[in-house]
Design a protein around this motif. Structure first.
Motif, mmCIF file in Angstrom:
data_model
loop_
_atom_site.group_PDB
_atom_site.id
_atom_site.type_symbol
_atom_site.label_atom_id
_atom_site.label_comp_id
_atom_site.label_asym_id
_atom_site.label_seq_id
_atom_site.Cartn_x
_atom_site.Cartn_y
_atom_site.Cartn_z
ATOM 1 N N LYS A 61 0.852 -1.190 0.000
ATOM 2 C CA LYS A 61 0.000 0.000 0.000
ATOM 3 C C LYS A 61 0.885 1.236 0.000
ATOM 4 O O LYS A 61 1.927 1.287 0.666
ATOM 5 C CB LYS A 61 -0.890 0.008 1.239
ATOM 6 C CG LYS A 61 -1.924 -1.083 1.220
ATOM 7 C CD LYS A 61 -2.809 -0.978 2.435
ATOM 8 C CE LYS A 61 -3.848 -2.087 2.413
ATOM 9 N NZ LYS A 61 -4.739 -2.019 3.585
ATOM 10 N N LYS A 62 0.447 2.234 -0.754
ATOM 11 C CA LYS A 62 1.193 3.491 -0.809
ATOM 12 C C LYS A 62 0.808 4.338 0.384
ATOM 13 O O LYS A 62 -0.365 4.408 0.761
ATOM 14 C CB LYS A 62 0.886 4.246 -2.099
ATOM 15 C CG LYS A 62 1.384 3.544 -3.330
ATOM 16 C CD LYS A 62 1.103 4.361 -4.565
ATOM 17 C CE LYS A 62 1.578 3.630 -5.802
ATOM 18 N NZ LYS A 62 1.291 4.378 -7.023
ATOM 19 N N ARG A 63 1.782 4.948 0.976
ATOM 20 C CA ARG A 63 1.533 5.827 2.113
ATOM 21 C C ARG A 63 1.155 7.215 1.600
ATOM 22 O O ARG A 63 1.745 7.719 0.663
ATOM 23 C CB ARG A 63 2.765 5.953 2.994
ATOM 24 C CG ARG A 63 3.095 4.679 3.705
ATOM 25 C CD ARG A 63 4.262 4.913 4.616
ATOM 26 N NE ARG A 63 4.554 3.703 5.368
ATOM 27 C CZ ARG A 63 5.461 3.625 6.295
ATOM 28 N NH1 ARG A 63 6.196 4.679 6.584
ATOM 29 N NH2 ARG A 63 5.663 2.508 6.942
ATOM 30 N N LYS A 65 0.739 11.358 1.852
ATOM 31 C CA LYS A 65 1.648 12.424 2.329
ATOM 32 C C LYS A 65 1.020 13.194 3.435
ATOM 33 O O LYS A 65 -0.080 13.426 3.606
ATOM 34 C CB LYS A 65 2.022 13.353 1.187
ATOM 35 C CG LYS A 65 2.952 12.686 0.229
ATOM 36 C CD LYS A 65 3.394 13.669 -0.814
ATOM 37 C CE LYS A 65 4.354 13.008 -1.786
ATOM 38 N NZ LYS A 65 4.824 13.900 -2.789
#
Length: 65
Positions: A61-63, A65
């Motif tokens: 999963k992309k974190r 910002k």
């Protein structure tokens, strides 16, 4: 006397020629090509078994910002 790099280039060229000659010989021999293709198929199947677990993993999963 030829320099070392010139000798190495000559040796590599001769080796490449021999490799290409052997490849052509194998490609023109149906029995050998059939054996090579069967062997290659087995190798692909084995590699797919190794790679399958990596494919099955969910992408990370992309974190935000």
């Amino acid at each position: 006397m030829a320099s070392r790099s010139a000798q190495e280039k000559e040796w590599r060229t001769q080796s490449d020629l021999e490799t290409l000659s052997r490849a052509a010989e194998i490609q023109n021999d149906r029995t050998r090509m059939t054996a090579v293709q069967k062997h290659a198929a087995k190798q692909v199947a084995n590699l797919n078994k190794v790679a399958a677990p990596a494919k099955a993993k969910a992408p990370a999963k992309k974190r935000g910002k």
